[in-house]
Enzyme design. Structure first.
Site, PDB file in Angstrom:
ATOM      1  N   HIS A 319      -2.745 -37.745  14.891  1.00 13.28           N
ATOM      2  CA  HIS A 319      -3.586 -38.832  14.384  1.00 13.28           C
ATOM      3  C   HIS A 319      -5.034 -38.389  14.428  1.00 13.28           C
ATOM      4  CE1 HIS A 319      -5.346 -42.801  13.873  1.00 13.28           C
ATOM      5  NE2 HIS A 319      -4.179 -43.140  13.377  1.00 13.28           N
ATOM      6  N   ASP A 377       4.172 -44.469  13.170  1.00 14.52           N
ATOM      7  CA  ASP A 377       5.237 -44.307  12.176  1.00 14.52           C
ATOM      8  C   ASP A 377       6.475 -43.617  12.728  1.00 14.52           C
ATOM      9  OD1 ASP A 377       3.942 -45.491   9.958  1.00 14.52           O
ATOM     10  OD2 ASP A 377       2.612 -43.771   9.882  1.00 14.52           O
TER      11      ASP A 377
HETATM   12  N1  CMC Z   1       2.562 -31.275  12.590  1.00 17.55           N
HETATM   13  C1  CMC Z   1       2.087 -30.038  12.807  1.00 17.55           C
HETATM   14  N2  CMC Z   1       0.776 -29.736  12.952  1.00 17.55           N
HETATM   15  C2  CMC Z   1      -0.101 -30.745  12.857  1.00 17.55           C
HETATM   16  C3  CMC Z   1       0.315 -32.066  12.634  1.00 17.55           C
HETATM   17  C4  CMC Z   1       1.701 -32.323  12.503  1.00 17.55           C
HETATM   18  N3  CMC Z   1       2.149 -33.557  12.291  1.00 17.55           N
HETATM   19  N4  CMC Z   1      -0.761 -32.867  12.580  1.00 17.55           N
HETATM   20  C5  CMC Z   1      -1.823 -32.080  12.763  1.00 17.55           C
HETATM   21  N5  CMC Z   1      -1.424 -30.794  12.927  1.00 17.55           N
HETATM   22  C6  CMC Z   1      -2.302 -29.649  13.222  1.00 17.55           C
HETATM   23  C7  CMC Z   1      -2.992 -29.175  11.959  1.00 17.55           C
HETATM   24  O1  CMC Z   1      -2.268 -28.153  11.304  1.00 17.55           O
HETATM   25  C8  CMC Z   1      -4.317 -28.674  12.501  1.00 17.55           C
HETATM   26  O2  CMC Z   1      -4.123 -27.402  13.039  1.00 17.55           O
HETATM   27  P1  CMC Z   1      -5.337 -26.325  13.014  1.00 17.55           P
HETATM   28  O3  CMC Z   1      -6.457 -26.920  13.820  1.00 17.55           O
HETATM   29  O4  CMC Z   1      -4.736 -25.109  13.651  1.00 17.55           O
HETATM   30  O5  CMC Z   1      -5.696 -26.122  11.576  1.00 17.55           O
HETATM   31  C9  CMC Z   1      -4.610 -29.633  13.662  1.00 17.55           C
HETATM   32  O6  CMC Z   1      -3.326 -30.118  14.089  1.00 17.55           O
HETATM   33  C10 CMC Z   1      -5.487 -30.824  13.266  1.00 17.55           C
HETATM   34  O7  CMC Z   1      -4.896 -31.443  12.134  1.00 17.55           O
HETATM   35  P2  CMC Z   1      -5.730 -32.081  10.946  1.00 17.55           P
HETATM   36  O8  CMC Z   1      -4.884 -32.161   9.730  1.00 17.55           O
HETATM   37  O9  CMC Z   1      -7.037 -31.381  10.817  1.00 17.55           O
HETATM   38  O10 CMC Z   1      -5.988 -33.507  11.544  1.00 17.55           O
HETATM   39  P3  CMC Z   1      -6.401 -34.803  10.752  1.00 17.55           P
HETATM   40  O11 CMC Z   1      -7.069 -35.674  11.705  1.00 17.55           O
HETATM   41  O12 CMC Z   1      -7.154 -34.424   9.512  1.00 17.55           O
HETATM   42  O13 CMC Z   1      -5.005 -35.432  10.250  1.00 17.55           O
HETATM   43  C11 CMC Z   1      -2.964 -36.639  10.280  1.00 17.55           C
HETATM   44  C12 CMC Z   1      -4.359 -36.457  10.915  1.00 17.55           C
HETATM   45  C13 CMC Z   1      -2.346 -37.935  10.781  1.00 17.55           C
HETATM   46  C14 CMC Z   1      -3.119 -36.766   8.738  1.00 17.55           C
HETATM   47  C15 CMC Z   1      -2.084 -35.413  10.652  1.00 17.55           C
HETATM   48  O14 CMC Z   1      -1.907 -35.350  12.043  1.00 17.55           O
HETATM   49  C16 CMC Z   1      -0.729 -35.460   9.938  1.00 17.55           C
HETATM   50  O15 CMC Z   1      -0.629 -34.992   8.788  1.00 17.55           O
HETATM   51  N6  CMC Z   1       0.343 -36.030  10.602  1.00 17.55           N
HETATM   52  C17 CMC Z   1       1.633 -36.196   9.958  1.00 17.55           C
HETATM   53  C18 CMC Z   1       1.594 -37.410   9.054  1.00 17.55           C
HETATM   54  C19 CMC Z   1       1.613 -38.710   9.821  1.00 17.55           C
HETATM   55  O16 CMC Z   1       2.413 -38.897  10.735  1.00 17.55           O
HETATM   56  N7  CMC Z   1       0.744 -39.639   9.396  1.00 17.55           N
HETATM   57  C20 CMC Z   1       0.669 -40.986   9.988  1.00 17.55           C
HETATM   58  C21 CMC Z   1      -0.609 -41.226  10.711  1.00 17.55           C
HETATM   59  S1  CMC Z   1      -0.599 -42.727  11.696  1.00 17.55           S
HETATM   60  C22 CMC Z   1      -0.384 -44.029  10.587  1.00 17.55           C
HETATM   61  C23 CMC Z   1      -1.336 -44.124   9.458  1.00 17.55           C
HETATM   62  O17 CMC Z   1      -2.473 -43.647   9.486  1.00 17.55           O
HETATM   63  O18 CMC Z   1      -0.980 -44.741   8.491  1.00 17.55           O
END
Ligand code: CMC
Length: 441
Positions: A319, A377
């Site tokens: 998140h 989720d």
């Molecule tokens: N699986 C594997 N690696 C992950 C994941 C994951 N689910 N989430 C983040 N990472 C890694 C990502 O690759 C990155 O690594 P690095 O720093 O080495 O490049 C690091 O963690 C930070 O990730 P980010 O994408 O820069 O983080 P963000 O804050 O931009 O994204 C997120 C947050 C929720 C979009 C992301 O964690 C994600 O895609 N999660 C899976 C989708 C999900 O479950 N979404 C629901 C969110 S909660 C409900 C809502 O908002 O509606």
């Protein structure tokens, strides 16, 4: 300041930040604003006028886009408060109508206020009969979120008497209509996909019971609502009701900042919610669990999630704000067990798979180091599936729950002085060049 010069931020003792341009030694004082709780913000509104520079923050990781009094999140501590009330207490003790009132009006209602609010909402549960015909333009196999975007956007074509955003009465009626009609439209998208007749709302039922009734009753058979499932649905709606300036809420605010009507703004929010990084994640979690199939395959998928060259991510994990267990996920997990116990599905392979995946991920160095915990989720899909809700409907249920939050934010913005939201950019395209006629290229 030009891009070739470096600038650094220094923290002075008083309530300002001093920005120093290294190349010239010029300093700029930026006011610091304190909230009730949480990090201070540096007020950069005059930065461009004074320095000629913009701030640069794609993804808005360090940007506060507005002032708000609705929801507070402490992502490190795993705390979520609606108007100051902890989400766990609301999920356990409150109901969705009360939470809607709280988000919209700022306080818990008295008995009379709650009853009046319930009447105001249920007065609007039906949709204009012509909307039934509007539905018929969609293919039966359309994704329900595609239908939601279209039908909710179309509400502004039906309810002209609540689209004057300068009139507080119009705004209130539109708010009530949206909360009430969202559940009806959500159920209609389901019925339409089945080819079954639409079921009219029943105003004697509570919000979540009525939602289940409109989804599962038929003209030939009434649906008797299981109280455990109704409570689970109520909790799901409450847990999704608001989450401060997330992507869809920010979309609603940005759309609203141009003066667009509330129905159009909420349709924009629904579109933003649909993506798998946001509300679409609940659907993606279930699809992922089904793809993983068995506990034996978990290590393979964990490996893929950690591989930078593989786009696969563990859905329902991570998140932007929570760097701790999402407090909503804890309530979801508990509710998931309650529902599966009630339905005698405790040994369902899907739940076992989800729990094992969570266990392994929480111990894995990659997930621990990056603070990737289960989010809201991760368990909601397992509950919704057990209730009998098809996977494509998951994000529609999320949208129904998030509607009061979207509306509360839209109202908060429109009721105070606001300006159109208009970010700037770092331009890296070509500089001015002369047009070259076709025969000279
Ligand atoms: N699986 C594997 N690696 C992950 C994941 C994951 N689910 N989430 C983040 N990472 C890694 C990502 O690759 C990155 O690594 P690095 O720093 O080495 O490049 C690091 O963690 C930070 O990730 P980010 O994408 O820069 O983080 P963000 O804050 O931009 O994204 C997120 C947050 C929720 C979009 C992301 O964690 C994600 O895609 N999660 C899976 C989708 C999900 O479950 N979404 C629901 C969110 S909660 C409900 C809502 O908002 O509606």
């Amino acid at each position: 300041m030009s891009t070739t010069k470096s600038a650094e931020l220094a923290t002075p003792a008083a309530e300002t930040f001093t920005l120093t341009e290294n190349s010239t030694g010029r300093t700029f004082e930026l006011p610091v604003i304190k909230g009730t709780t949480g990090p201070d913000v540096i007020d950069v509104r005059k930065l461009y006028a004074e320095t000629g520079c913009f701030t640069y923050d794609p993804g808005f990781t360090s940007t506060g886009s507005c002032e708000s009094r609705i929801t507070y999140i402490d992502g490190d501590a795993g705390i979520l408060l609606y108007r100051g009330y902890p989400i766990e207490e609301l999920a356990e003790q409150s109901d969705f109508m009360e939470v809607c009132y709280l988000l919209l009006y700022g306080n818990l209602p008295s008995v009379e206020e709650k009853e009046k609010f319930r009447r105001d909402i249920t007065y609007h549960t039906m949709v204009n009969e012509q909307i039934n015909y509007f539905f018929r333009g969609f293919r039966r196999d359309s994704h329900p979120m595609a239908v939601m975007c279209g039908v909710v956007g179309a509400l502004s074509a039906f309810y002209h008497d609540s689209t004057d955003i300068t009139d507080p009465h119009h705004r209130m009626v539109a708010s009530h209509r949206l909360i009430a009609k969202m559940a009806t439209i959500a159920a209609m998208t389901y019925k339409y996909s089945l080819g079954q007749p639409f079921i009219y709302p029943r105003n004697d039922l509570k919000f979540s019971e009525n939602l289940l009734h409109m989804m599962y009753a038929t003209p030939c058979e009434e649906y008797s609502v299981n109280p455990v499932l109704a409570r689970a649905m109520r909790r799901i709606l409450i847990l999704h009701a608001d989450h401060e300036q997330n992507a869809s809420t920010s979309t609603v605010r940005l759309a609203g900042s141009s003066g667009a009507n509330p129905f159009a703004c909420i349709a924009a929010g629904i579109a933003s919610l649909w993506g798998p990084a946001h509300g679409g994640a609940n659907e993606a979690v279930l699809n992922m669990l089904e793809e993983i199939g068995s506990k034996d395959h978990i290590p393979e998928y964990i490996k893929r999630a950690k591989d930078k060259d593989d786009p696969f991510r563990l859905m329902g994990f991570g998140h932007r704000v929570y760097k701790n267990y999402d407090p909503r996920a804890k309530v979801m997990q508990k509710t998931c067990h309650e529902v599966l116990d009630e339905l005698g599905m405790r040994d369902t392979p899907l739940l076992e798979l989800a729990m094992e995946l969570e266990r392994i991920a929480l111990e894995d160095e990659y997930f621990v180091e990056k603070k990737l915990y289960p989010n809201v989720d991760f368990y909601s899909g397992t509950i919704l599936k057990a209730i009998g809700i098809p996977v494509e409907m998951f994000t529609v249920i999320f949208a129904t729950g998030r509607t009061p939050g979207w509306i509360a934010h839209w109202n908060e913005m429109i009721s105070s002085p606001y300006r159109i939201g208009r970010p700037r950019q770092l331009y890296r395209g070509p500089s001015k060049r002369d047009y070259v006629p076709m025969d000279k290229r």
